[in-house]
Design an enzyme around this catalytic site. Structure first.
Site, PDB file in Angstrom:
ATOM      1  N   ASP A  45       0.833  -1.200   0.000  1.00  0.00           N
ATOM      2  CA  ASP A  45       0.000   0.000   0.000  1.00  0.00           C
ATOM      3  C   ASP A  45       0.874   1.259   0.000  1.00  0.00           C
ATOM      4  O   ASP A  45       2.101   1.165   0.119  1.00  0.00           O
ATOM      5  CB  ASP A  45      -0.922  -0.058   1.238  1.00  0.00           C
ATOM      6  CG  ASP A  45      -2.278   0.554   0.947  1.00  0.00           C
ATOM      7  OD1 ASP A  45      -2.380   1.354   0.007  1.00  0.00           O
ATOM      8  OD2 ASP A  45      -3.240   0.243   1.687  1.00  0.00           O
TER       9      ASP A  45
ATOM     10  N   ASP B  23     -10.883   2.935  -3.027  1.00  0.00           N
ATOM     11  CA  ASP B  23     -11.294   1.646  -2.456  1.00  0.00           C
ATOM     12  C   ASP B  23     -12.744   1.352  -2.813  1.00  0.00           C
ATOM     13  O   ASP B  23     -13.610   2.224  -2.716  1.00  0.00           O
ATOM     14  CB  ASP B  23     -11.209   1.695  -0.926  1.00  0.00           C
ATOM     15  CG  ASP B  23      -9.775   1.731  -0.441  1.00  0.00           C
ATOM     16  OD1 ASP B  23      -8.854   1.779  -1.267  1.00  0.00           O
ATOM     17  OD2 ASP B  23      -9.596   1.714   0.791  1.00  0.00           O
TER      18      ASP B  23
HETATM   19  C1  GLA Z   1      -6.067   1.261   1.705  1.00  0.00           C
HETATM   20  C2  GLA Z   1      -6.242   0.219   0.594  1.00  0.00           C
HETATM   21  C3  GLA Z   1      -7.293  -0.799   0.992  1.00  0.00           C
HETATM   22  C4  GLA Z   1      -6.892  -1.473   2.300  1.00  0.00           C
HETATM   23  C5  GLA Z   1      -6.645  -0.432   3.380  1.00  0.00           C
HETATM   24  C6  GLA Z   1      -6.030  -1.030   4.623  1.00  0.00           C
HETATM   25  O1  GLA Z   1      -7.197   2.023   1.869  1.00  0.00           O
HETATM   26  O2  GLA Z   1      -6.586   0.832  -0.619  1.00  0.00           O
HETATM   27  O3  GLA Z   1      -7.463  -1.756  -0.031  1.00  0.00           O
HETATM   28  O4  GLA Z   1      -5.738  -2.247   2.079  1.00  0.00           O
HETATM   29  O5  GLA Z   1      -5.747   0.593   2.927  1.00  0.00           O
HETATM   30  O6  GLA Z   1      -5.771  -0.087   5.604  1.00  0.00           O
END
Ligand code: GLA
Length: 423
Positions: free
Chosen positions: A156, A217
């Site tokens: 990430d 997301d």
């Molecule tokens: C980000 C990512 C998600 C998830 C969260 C975890 O938002 O895009 O897919 O992995 O972090 O904290």
């Protein structure tokens, strides 16, 4: 001297490119985030907190309920698996209460079932949920993951200076390669540069990453699915040429089976993700999923579109306010004429009205002179044989999608077609 320089040049190219030979078809599996987020209270929520049991339960369901058999292979831990501190040598640790057996043992659990094991980290100083990040520890963390027999890393991009991304993401790619363990590498790099598109070069990203997130997301709502589709529609001229075996744009997880997603919406998400050859990573509760959703997730003909070896991302070729028609070239390809087979996805964005959609096949690029055998991939029914000049008509439910495969007649099985309706 010249020779030496050439050799150095060559070895640099080799080191710079990821070229790990992995993910030749889009990864498939299950990931915890969108269904279980960062629930850490296992006293109050024993069945939905992030602990080793959750991943073991999902692994059991994947192997016993047919998901593994159709291709869903990876079990992916997301954020919130770590201890708050690294150990005395700086190594990552899993949370001792929630993962008492440790990650190597969890990986073994997956491998014993024929599954693979994915883990989550972040390039920054902390993960998005505030756990120790890999910044300053990239090599050490890559080695830790390899020592734990991890097969896939989602890295990430929270809590890091965005200008460092073109440095750190390739660095982790090299560190993973240097471990000698094949580890699929999923990057969130472009997702954090969404407001600075001039800094996103997918050819460069594809040299370091096997797949990458590039948008917000997902959550379990139609609105979220629509926003991703609309972003991908808008960006398709950039995405299509940079997508293929070993390098995939990742529109995020499948939310099929979750509250808020109807069977029509589920077919719509699955249709478009497969037309894109997107990674198919579910985030749902496989212990508790209605048969209709399981069937949608396990439709082999639909999955075969996603996993087609050519790995082409389909294209939106016709569009109205309500309806989008998508075409993806795929196998089998006629060796004589070079004519492709196609999958066709027809999405109805309207939340209320069914839409009748009609088009001439040739207009969409289906021009094989002998015509096509067309199959409805959701109903499993043969529709008939159509020439490029023929009209094709279908009715699509609100918030739904229909999906077809068109195979050039020269390659199609025509047995039984004698009695089918010819158009
Ligand atoms: C980000 C990512 C998600 C998830 C969260 C975890 O938002 O895009 O897919 O992995 O972090 O904290």
């Amino acid at each position: 001297m010249m020779k030496l320089l050439c050799l150095i040049g060559l070895s640099l190219t080799i080191i710079n490119a990821l070229d790990n030979g992995l993910a030749r078809t889009p990864p498939m599996g299950w990931m915890s985030w969108t269904a279980f987020y960062c629930e850490m209270d296992c006293e109050k929520h024993p069945h939905s907190c992030i602990n080793e049991q959750l991943y073991m339960d999902m692994a059991d369901r994947m192997s016993a309920d047919g998901y593994l058999a159709v291709g869903y292979k990876g079990v992916h831990v997301d954020d919130c698996w770590m201890d708050r501190q690294r150990d005395g040598q700086g190594r990552l640790l899993s949370d001792p209460q929630r993962f008492p057996s440790g990650m190597k043992s969890l990986a073994k659990y997956m491998h014993d079932k024929g599954l693979t094991f994915g883990i989550y980290e972040d390039y920054g100083t902390k993960t998005c949920a505030g756990f120790p990040g890999s910044y300053g520890f990239l090599q050490m963390d890559a080695q830790t993951f390899a020592d734990w027999d991890v097969d896939y890393l989602k890295l990430d991009g929270c809590n890091i200076n965005l200008d460092l991304m073109p440095v750190g993401y390739p660095e982790m790619g090299r560190a993973l390669n240097a471990t000698g363990r094949p580890i699929v590498y999923s990057c969130s790099w472009p997702a954090y540069l969404i407001n600075q598109p001039q800094k996103v070069d997918y050819n460069v990203i594809g040299e370091s990453c096997n797949l990458w997130r590039n948008f917000d997301d997902i959550n379990s709502s139609w609105k979220s699915i629509m926003s991703i589709i609309s972003y991908y529609d808008h960006m398709q001229d950039k995405h299509i040429p940079t997508h293929g075996p070993g390098k995939w744009h990742d529109p995020d997880m499948l939310v099929i089976g979750n509250a808020g997603i109807t069977p029509d919406m589920a077919r719509a998400q699955m249709t478009i993700w497969c037309i894109w050859s997107a990674p198919l990573i579910m985030s749902n509760d496989l212990r508790n999923i209605a048969p209709v959703f399981k069937e949608i997730l396990q439709n082999r003909a639909v999955i075969a579109v996603d996993q087609d070896p050519l790995g082409k991302m389909g294209r939106l070729v016709a569009n109205t306010t309500d309806v989008g028609v998508y075409i993806k070239a795929m196998t089998p390809v006629d060796p004589q004429s070079g004519d492709f087979s196609y999958s066709i996805g027809i999405l109805n964005r309207n939340a209320v009205n069914r839409n009748s959609v009609e088009f001439v096949l040739g207009r969409l690029g289906l021009n094989s002179p002998g015509g096509y055998r067309i199959d409805d991939l959701w109903s499993g029914q043969l529709v008939g044989v159509f020439k490029p000049t023929d009209n094709f008509q279908t009715i699509v439910n609100p918030t739904g999608a229909n999906m077809f495969k068109a195979t050039p007649v020269a390659l199609a099985d025509l047995k039984g077609l004698r009695f089918a309706t010819f158009k």
